[in-house]
Design a protein around this motif. Structure first.
Motif, short mmCIF file in Angstrom:
data_model
loop_
_atom_site.label_atom_id
_atom_site.label_comp_id
_atom_site.label_asym_id
_atom_site.label_seq_id
_atom_site.Cartn_x
_atom_site.Cartn_y
_atom_site.Cartn_z
N GLU A 259 -35.88 8.78 16.85
CA GLU A 259 -36.66 10.03 16.82
C GLU A 259 -38.15 9.76 17.06
O GLU A 259 -39.00 10.14 16.25
CB GLU A 259 -36.46 10.75 15.48
CG GLU A 259 -35.00 10.99 15.07
CD GLU A 259 -34.44 9.86 14.21
OE1 GLU A 259 -34.94 8.73 14.32
OE2 GLU A 259 -33.51 10.11 13.44
N THR B 2 -40.12 13.03 18.23
CA THR B 2 -40.11 13.96 17.10
C THR B 2 -41.08 13.47 16.02
O THR B 2 -41.88 14.26 15.49
CB THR B 2 -38.68 14.07 16.52
OG1 THR B 2 -37.79 14.39 17.59
CG2 THR B 2 -38.59 15.14 15.45
N VAL C 239 -44.40 15.31 14.57
CA VAL C 239 -44.60 15.55 13.14
C VAL C 239 -45.93 14.94 12.70
O VAL C 239 -46.75 15.58 12.02
CB VAL C 239 -43.43 14.93 12.33
CG1 VAL C 239 -43.75 14.89 10.84
CG2 VAL C 239 -42.14 15.72 12.57
N ALA D 103 -36.80 16.88 5.06
CA ALA D 103 -36.15 17.42 6.26
C ALA D 103 -35.57 16.24 7.03
O ALA D 103 -36.08 15.12 6.94
CB ALA D 103 -37.16 18.13 7.14
N ASP D 104 -34.51 16.47 7.78
CA ASP D 104 -33.98 15.42 8.65
C ASP D 104 -34.40 15.74 10.09
O ASP D 104 -34.73 16.87 10.42
CB ASP D 104 -32.46 15.26 8.51
CG ASP D 104 -31.74 16.58 8.33
OD1 ASP D 104 -32.33 17.63 8.64
OD2 ASP D 104 -30.58 16.57 7.88
N MET D 105 -34.38 14.73 10.96
CA MET D 105 -34.98 14.90 12.30
C MET D 105 -34.03 14.65 13.47
O MET D 105 -34.38 14.93 14.61
CB MET D 105 -36.16 13.93 12.47
CG MET D 105 -37.28 14.07 11.48
SD MET D 105 -38.74 13.12 11.97
CE MET D 105 -38.17 11.43 11.70
N HIS E 295 -31.27 20.17 12.88
CA HIS E 295 -32.29 19.38 12.19
C HIS E 295 -33.70 19.66 12.74
O HIS E 295 -34.68 19.47 12.04
CB HIS E 295 -31.96 17.88 12.26
CG HIS E 295 -30.68 17.53 11.55
ND1 HIS E 295 -30.22 16.25 11.38
CD2 HIS E 295 -29.74 18.31 10.96
CE1 HIS E 295 -29.07 16.26 10.73
NE2 HIS E 295 -28.75 17.50 10.48
N ASP E 296 -33.75 20.13 13.99
CA ASP E 296 -35.05 20.55 14.54
C ASP E 296 -35.62 21.70 13.72
O ASP E 296 -36.82 21.78 13.49
CB ASP E 296 -34.91 20.93 16.03
CG ASP E 296 -33.73 21.85 16.32
OD1 ASP E 296 -32.91 22.10 15.41
OD2 ASP E 296 -33.61 22.31 17.47
N THR F 131 -37.06 20.31 10.40
CA THR F 131 -38.36 19.68 10.62
C THR F 131 -39.44 20.76 10.79
O THR F 131 -40.52 20.67 10.20
CB THR F 131 -38.30 18.77 11.86
OG1 THR F 131 -37.30 17.76 11.63
CG2 THR F 131 -39.63 18.08 12.13
N PHE G 221 -39.94 13.36 6.29
CA PHE G 221 -39.23 13.63 7.54
C PHE G 221 -38.33 12.43 7.79
O PHE G 221 -38.79 11.38 8.24
CB PHE G 221 -40.23 13.88 8.67
CG PHE G 221 -41.10 15.08 8.42
CD1 PHE G 221 -40.74 16.33 8.92
CD2 PHE G 221 -42.25 14.99 7.64
CE1 PHE G 221 -41.53 17.45 8.68
CE2 PHE G 221 -43.04 16.10 7.39
CZ PHE G 221 -42.68 17.34 7.91
#
Ligand SMILES: [Zn+2]
Ligand SMILES: [Zn+2]
Length: 367
Positions: free
Chosen positions: A24, A27, A31, A69-71, A90-91, A94, A117
């Motif tokens: 990720e 992502t 973040v 949160a997961d990414m 998961h978006d 995030t 994250f």
């Protein structure tokens, strides 16, 4: 000046850059930049992964609260081409956490807010990597959330607890003895033993008021020739249990059964755990706070009944630190046809509701 970020806009951005577990990179960069632009302290590359942590400290002493949160996205092959798709939403998690960060950055009075994250939820390796990096050592409260499919929670409602089951993937390797098929009495047919083990597991009974299941999902036994007694057989089992103690009971009885059957046939069997994920364990008082926050922000009619199903590596946090209070709510966004479908889609207009609940819980704990 305080900037309040829109979760829908960020979801649109993140939805365009789906990345697989532990990859990720874009992502995490998105973040990191967003948190930095908000003026929030950021830690990157947590435990050598793509994990990112935002930290907001209050001026008075107090508890440490973690929002997680997961990414990661999921792998698919579409028209013969491998790709990643945000089919588990998961978006959106995030995006909601970034929006919550923007609203909370000047509102933490005491203690500390950690905004985690996490990478690689789908591979059940992200939470363990975060734990190894010491992320939750000082955490007193952990709150997670997931969008829910339409079958679980009606769109525009929130369930205060998602009761994930424990899951275990177990491989049983049976070793018998090879022989000529015309002289089966000289061998031990590993395929016969494997079938007996599969049959045996179907007769294991646990209290039916609990949710549990055990099923063989793979069986390989092939010595190459059709006229030879196979010496090896490998079975894969997928096991689910409502609670962690039930899974433990399950595992112990399964081990005895496998060993007993194999011994009875003159074979041996070894069990290897290929993967595991603990069941949800929530703290009633924190769950109660989540319910109150749903009511405070969106009224009693927004409270859905608890839902269940599936696994979540979030529960490793509580397992690793049992004194930490944990809760995890499910946001009804009209996701259809279901999570993990390549065509999964939902209405992002509901995402601000999830942000409201996160913000309200944090403000009541450390605001
Ligand atoms: Zn998933
Ligand atoms: Zn998910």
């Amino acid at each position: 000046m305080s900037t309040v970020l829109d979760p829908i806009k960020m979801w649109e951005d993140l939805h365009k850059i789906p990345e697989l577990a532990m990859q990720e990179v874009k992502t995490a960069a998105y973040v990191t930049k967003t948190l930095q632009d908000l003026g929030i302290e950021v830690q990157t590359g947590i435990g050598g992964t793509t994990g990112v942590m935002g930290i907001i400290k209050g001026s008075e002493p107090g508890p440490v609260v973690m929002l997680r949160a997961d990414m990661d996205a999921l792998p698919f092959t579409i028209d013969g081409k491998e790709c990643a798709i945000h089919a588990c939403g998961h978006d959106s998690h995030t995006a909601m956490l970034l929006a919550a960060a923007s609203r909370l950055k000047d509102r933490v009075k005491k203690g500390t807010l950690k905004l985690l994250f996490q990478p690689a939820e789908e591979e059940i390796s992200g939470a363990l990597a975060m734990i190894k990096a010491g992320v939750i050592d000082d955490v007193d409260y952990a709150l997670g959330a997931h969008i829910r499919p339409i079958q679980d929670v009606p769109a525009g409602q929130i369930c205060p607890a998602v009761n994930h089951t424990a899951s275990n993937t177990l491989r049983v390797e049976v070793t018998g003895r090879s022989a000529h098929a015309a002289r089966p009495h000289l061998g031990v047919n590993a395929l016969d033993v494997a079938c007996a083990i599969v049959q045996g597991t179907q007769n294991m009974w646990f209290n039916p008021t609990n949710i549990w299941s055990m099923k063989a999902t793979q069986l390989h036994a092939d010595q190459g020739a059709t006229n030879s007694i196979p010496e090896k057989a490998v079975i894969t089992f997928d096991c689910r249990a409502q609670t962690n103690p039930l899974m433990k009971d399950f595992r112990e009885r399964f081990a005895k059964l496998v060993e007993g059957i194999a011994t009875g046939y003159g074979a041996t069997a070894t069990i290897t755990e290929l993967g595991a994920c603990p069941a949800a364990e929530y703290d009633e008082d924190l769950k109660q706070m989540v319910i109150e926050s749903i009511v405070r922000t969106h009224g009693q009619e927004a409270v859905a009944k608890d839902c269940g199903g599936g696994g979540e590596d979030f529960h490793y946090y509580k397992m690793h630190k049992p004194t930490m209070k944990a809760a995890y709510f499910g946001l009804g966004v009209g996701a259809t046809p279901g999570l993990h479908a390549a065509t999964m889609h939902f209405d992002p207009k509901y995402l601000p509701m999830g942000v409201d609940v996160m913000v309200d819980v944090v403000e009541r704990l450390i605001g």
